[in-house]
Scaffold this motif. Structure first.
Motif, PDB file in Angstrom:
ATOM      1  N   UNK A  40      75.859  68.208   6.099  1.00 59.02           N
ATOM      2  CA  UNK A  40      76.662  69.370   6.489  1.00 59.02           C
ATOM      3  C   UNK A  40      75.941  70.679   6.167  1.00 59.02           C
ATOM      4  N   UNK A  41      75.317  70.751   4.993  1.00 58.60           N
ATOM      5  CA  UNK A  41      74.659  71.977   4.569  1.00 58.60           C
ATOM      6  C   UNK A  41      73.526  72.357   5.522  1.00 58.60           C
ATOM      7  N   UNK A  42      72.617  71.425   5.765  1.00 57.38           N
ATOM      8  CA  UNK A  42      71.476  71.746   6.615  1.00 57.38           C
ATOM      9  C   UNK A  42      71.869  71.900   8.079  1.00 57.38           C
ATOM     10  N   UNK A  43      72.866  71.162   8.536  1.00 53.77           N
ATOM     11  CA  UNK A  43      73.306  71.310   9.922  1.00 53.77           C
ATOM     12  C   UNK A  43      73.957  72.669  10.140  1.00 53.77           C
ATOM     13  N   UNK A  44      74.768  73.130   9.180  1.00 59.06           N
ATOM     14  CA  UNK A  44      75.367  74.461   9.330  1.00 59.06           C
ATOM     15  C   UNK A  44      74.298  75.541   9.270  1.00 59.06           C
ATOM     16  N   UNK A  64      85.756  71.383   5.741  1.00 54.88           N
ATOM     17  CA  UNK A  64      85.738  72.678   6.435  1.00 54.88           C
ATOM     18  C   UNK A  64      84.437  72.836   7.219  1.00 54.88           C
ATOM     19  N   UNK A  65      83.326  72.429   6.612  1.00 58.55           N
ATOM     20  CA  UNK A  65      82.038  72.493   7.304  1.00 58.55           C
ATOM     21  C   UNK A  65      82.031  71.552   8.506  1.00 58.55           C
ATOM     22  N   UNK A  66      82.611  70.359   8.354  1.00 56.06           N
ATOM     23  CA  UNK A  66      82.703  69.427   9.479  1.00 56.06           C
ATOM     24  C   UNK A  66      83.553  70.017  10.596  1.00 56.06           C
ATOM     25  N   UNK A 153      68.493  62.422  10.039  1.00 57.61           N
ATOM     26  CA  UNK A 153      67.466  62.645  11.057  1.00 57.61           C
ATOM     27  C   UNK A 153      67.728  63.947  11.811  1.00 57.61           C
ATOM     28  N   UNK A 154      68.992  64.213  12.152  1.00 58.68           N
ATOM     29  CA  UNK A 154      69.339  65.346  13.006  1.00 58.68           C
ATOM     30  C   UNK A 154      69.708  66.636  12.269  1.00 58.68           C
ATOM     31  N   UNK A 155      69.841  66.619  10.963  1.00 59.36           N
ATOM     32  CA  UNK A 155      70.397  67.759  10.251  1.00 59.36           C
ATOM     33  C   UNK A 155      69.557  69.038  10.357  1.00 59.36           C
TER      34      UNK A 155
END
Length: 161
Positions: A40-44, A64-66, A153-155
């Motif tokens: 969540x951290x790196x994707x945001x 909340x991030x999700x 992989x996708x973050x």
């Protein structure tokens, strides 16, 4: 003839297995939480939601991030409002889930919301609805292992959609 030693030994052995089982479950839970928070951290951060990336590390509020990542809104303020709305609904359902009988329905609603936003996140990563549904099914079948691997992989890659 009654042998108390054997009975005490069996109880101690069972207690040892029980404690070992709980420790293993606790370790798996902590590892899963840390991996989810990283995703969540790196994707945001990668997708322009850096203002809310710290929510990823707060236990129970990291959804909340999700919700922000799965939002259909376009501007940051709209995304934050949408994610806050779903967070409040989720917290309300969490509180209601304590009540007997009604709690079962509340828990089902929480699972549905979580699976939907997991689908939205996979959809935004892949850009295809069918693939996102397949990935949700794979996540459920593998007990979230697929989600962790694909998320790691996708973050650090921007969303396709």
């Amino acid at each position: 003839m009654y042998n108390s030693y054997q009975s005490d030994y069996d109880a101690a052995l069972f207690g040892g297995f029980l404690v070992t089982f709980f420790i293993i479950i606790l370790v798996i839970g902590v590892v899963g939480y840390v991996i989810t928070a990283l995703i969540y951290y790196y994707t945001t951060k990668t997708n322009g939601l850096g203002e809310i990336s710290f929510w990823s590390w707060i236990p129970l509020l990291n959804v909340y991030a999700l919700f922000a990542l799965g939002s259909t809104k376009t501007s940051l303020e709209e995304i934050k409002k949408d994610a806050l709305k779903f967070l409040l609904i989720y917290i309300g359902l969490t509180i209601i889930s304590i009540i007997p009988f009604i709690g079962i329905l509340s828990s089902i609603a929480m699972i549905v919301i979580g699976v939907y936003f997991m689908y939205r996140l996979f959809f935004r990563w892949t850009g295809e609805s069918g693939t996102a549904i397949l990935f949700v099914v794979l996540t459920i079948i593998t007990g979230s292992i697929f989600y962790y691997v694909y998320g790691l992989i996708k973050m650090k890659k921007p969303f396709v959609i």
